[in-house]
Design a protein around this motif. Structure first.
Motif, PDB file in Angstrom:
ATOM      1  N   TYR A 238       2.766   1.884  -3.343  1.00 41.50           N
ATOM      2  CA  TYR A 238       1.230   1.955  -4.294  1.00 41.50           C
ATOM      3  C   TYR A 238       1.457   3.669  -4.282  1.00 41.50           C
ATOM      4  N   TRP A 239       1.476   4.251  -3.066  1.00 35.76           N
ATOM      5  CA  TRP A 239       1.141   5.529  -3.344  1.00 35.76           C
ATOM      6  C   TRP A 239       2.974   6.380  -2.967  1.00 35.76           C
TER       7      TRP A 239
ATOM      8  N   ALA B 210      -5.094   3.701   3.060  1.00 35.01           N
ATOM      9  CA  ALA B 210      -5.880   2.671   3.130  1.00 35.01           C
ATOM     10  C   ALA B 210      -6.830   1.970   4.852  1.00 35.01           C
TER      11      ALA B 210
ATOM     12  N   ASP C 112      -9.492  -3.459  -2.994  1.00 31.03           N
ATOM     13  CA  ASP C 112      -8.350  -3.832  -3.973  1.00 31.03           C
ATOM     14  C   ASP C 112      -7.202  -4.658  -3.628  1.00 31.03           C
TER      15      ASP C 112
ATOM     16  N   LEU D 104      -7.150   3.023  -0.904  1.00 31.77           N
ATOM     17  CA  LEU D 104      -7.469   2.096  -0.783  1.00 31.77           C
ATOM     18  C   LEU D 104      -8.694   0.664   0.367  1.00 31.77           C
TER      19      LEU D 104
ATOM     20  N   ARG E 225      -5.836  -2.311 -10.841  1.00 33.74           N
ATOM     21  CA  ARG E 225      -5.784  -0.772 -10.182  1.00 33.74           C
ATOM     22  C   ARG E 225      -4.204  -0.894  -9.876  1.00 33.74           C
ATOM     23  N   VAL E 226      -4.076  -1.389  -8.358  1.00 34.41           N
ATOM     24  CA  VAL E 226      -2.398  -1.618  -7.484  1.00 34.41           C
ATOM     25  C   VAL E 226      -1.832  -2.437  -8.214  1.00 34.41           C
TER      26      VAL E 226
ATOM     27  N   VAL F 160       0.519  -1.075  -0.293  1.00 32.90           N
ATOM     28  CA  VAL F 160      -0.212  -0.050  -0.151  1.00 32.90           C
ATOM     29  C   VAL F 160       1.000   1.142  -0.246  1.00 32.90           C
TER      30      VAL F 160
ATOM     31  N   CYS G 294     -14.877   4.819   0.998  1.00 28.64           N
ATOM     32  CA  CYS G 294     -13.135   4.230   0.947  1.00 28.64           C
ATOM     33  C   CYS G 294     -13.411   5.089  -1.171  1.00 28.64           C
ATOM     34  N   ASP G 295     -14.156   4.683  -1.598  1.00 27.85           N
ATOM     35  CA  ASP G 295     -14.403   5.402  -2.910  1.00 27.85           C
ATOM     36  C   ASP G 295     -14.352   6.949  -3.574  1.00 27.85           C
TER      37      ASP G 295
END
Length: 481
Positions: free
Chosen positions: A151-152, A239, A299, A272, A322-323, A148, A266-267
């Motif tokens: 990813y960011w 997340a 995710d 995430l 997407r991740v 996580v 979350c959306d």
């Protein structure tokens, strides 16, 4: 001991009686050398030592004194297809004699790991096409945290590094896993949680939902996440992680409105969503993954336990596209992994375990037959004077021990926690042929998915018998009227 005959589970071979064991000698060796997890060793020694398990078949275990026990906890939430599956042992043996080990570093792979990764992508919700293998659920959730944050970082937002979890959640016992979990007793040892992890309330209707319907409470409890995101600042939250049903926390089953609202939040803030399926995955709730039952679209999914039914350690993280595509296309080296990631023997065991789950339609059986039957049986237990409330989801169930019943789940008189009534009850269960876990005054089960209706009846009969023993015991101590 309250005994009853049992039958071998489909796919197992009837086993000969175990050899004779010197239980006291084994207990002395155990006490002298073996430091157990989550154990007060002084208390264990004072009680005369550990119970020594020597054999398993189907849903049953035998100890070194020859006593048979119904394993109401599937080992530790994991032996989904039951004990004694020769085909899993054979698959492990074939792989061990072909290629017992090779690592997945240095641009190398192995056949069982490749096949298992493809199979998991087939079974998982449609957004998942990639998997990262670990050895355990704790390592899987450590991997979640690393993944996580990476990813960011790759997305140019390294400040998004806070992960939100829940009080009383369990996500493992490594430094990161225990920090992600929300158990105060674990945080009190070792200076936990580590930075960048915060917690919100758990979606326990019995604990927090007084004056609301379950549907109203589900929305309110999910709203605690939005409140925390706004408190921290949306640009800092990476997340949210949660178990579809909180297992070790006492089988906390959220209202149906909870997880869809968590997903909406979350959306809304680009956070995430991580579903910890270490307990709930591979059929435990009547779906391959618990998030499917709860209406969540995560995710990342962490898993372990039921992927091999505990026959050999294996865990991992399913990664949504997407991740995964960000990490693959832009991330370069992901500097994380384990010697035993994608272990060929473990992956061979998982492939055969999943074949059994599919061919015997155990996931569907939990959803359509045994899960509803267990639910009805636990509902009947509420007639017992000690049981205030009972609930189930698939093949997990819990009941609350109360001193005096009330008119609803929020009423009634609880026991003083210092009395450890749950442990009193657990002792009677274990001494009389059924393993049932105590979480405070909440008694829980998670039996093997192969358990039949007749075996559910046998387990429920023993549970009621032990509740009677507990009630008599508590009355003799003056703790109930």
């Amino acid at each position: 001991m309250h005994e009853a005959p049992g039958a071998a589970t489909a796919g197992t071979t009837a086993r000969a009686a175990p050899e004779a064991y010197d239980t006291q000698a084994l207990q002395r060796l155990d006490s002298a050398h073996y430091l157990h997890p989550f154990t007060d060793h002084a208390q264990l020694r004072a009680r005369g030592g550990a119970r020594v398990m020597v054999r398993g078949d189907g849903i049953y275990l035998w100890d070194s004194d020859g006593k048979r026990v119904i394993d109401g906890m599937s080992g530790l939430w994991c032996v989904n297809v039951g004990y004694g599956r020769d085909s899993i042992a054979d698959a492990m043996h074939r792989q061990a004699t072909t290629l017992p080990f090779y690592n997945s570093f240095f641009n190398t792979t192995n056949v069982p790991a490749v096949r298992l990764a493809a199979l998991l992508a087939e079974l998982a919700p449609p957004q998942f096409r990639h998997v990262f293998f670990t050895t355990s659920g704790s390592e899987a959730n450590d991997t979640v945290m690393r993944m996580v944050r990476r990813y960011w970082d790759v997305m140019g937002q390294p400040q998004r590094d806070v992960i939100v979890s829940r009080h009383n959640a369990y996500h493992g016992s490594t430094m990161a896993g225990a920090s992600l979990g929300g158990m105060a007793g674990m945080h009190a040892q070792g200076g936990l949680p580590i930075p960048g992890i915060v917690h919100i309330g758990q979606p326990s209707y019995a604990e927090h939902g007084q004056g609301m319907s379950e549907a109203e409470f589900g929305i309110k409890a999910a709203g605690w996440l939005e409140e925390k995101i706004l408190e921290l600042g949306p640009g800092k939250v990476a997340a949210f992680i949660g178990e579809p049903v909180q297992g070790a926390g006492g089988v906390i089953i959220p209202p149906p409105t909870y997880w869809p609202e968590i997903g909406r939040i979350c959306d809304k803030y680009g956070v995430l969503l991580v579903s910890d399926e270490v307990i709930c995955g591979f059929g435990r709730l009547g779906r391959w993954f618990g998030c499917e039952l709860m209406g969540a679209t995560p995710d990342l999914i962490s898993f372990a336990k039921g992927v091999t039914s505990g026959y050999v350690p294996l865990g991992g993280v399913l990664v949504a596209e997407r991740v995964a595509q960000v990490l693959i296309e832009k991330g370069g080296d992901f500097n994380h992994g384990f010697t035993y990631s994608g272990h060929p023997v473990a992956c061979a065991a998982a492939l055969e375990n999943i074949r059994i789950l599919r061919d015997e339609r155990l996931v569907e059986r939990v959803a359509q037959e045994t899960g509803p039957y267990l639910k009805a049986g636990f509902a009947d237990l509420t007639s017992h004077p000690l049981v205030g409330h009972a609930e189930t989801c698939g093949m997990v169930a819990g009941l609350d021990l109360v001193r005096r019943k009330g008119s609803s789940v929020h009423d009634g008189e609880r026991f003083d926690p210092s009395l450890a009534v749950g442990m009193v009850c657990r002792g009677h269960m274990f001494d009389n042929g059924v393993i049932m876990r105590a979480v405070g005054e909440r008694m829980i089960v998670a039996p093997p998915l192969v358990m039949t209706r007749a075996q559910i009846d046998e387990m429920l009969e023993r549970i009621r018998f032990c509740l009677d023993l507990t009630h008599a015991d508590l009355r003799a101590r003056g703790w109930v009227d």
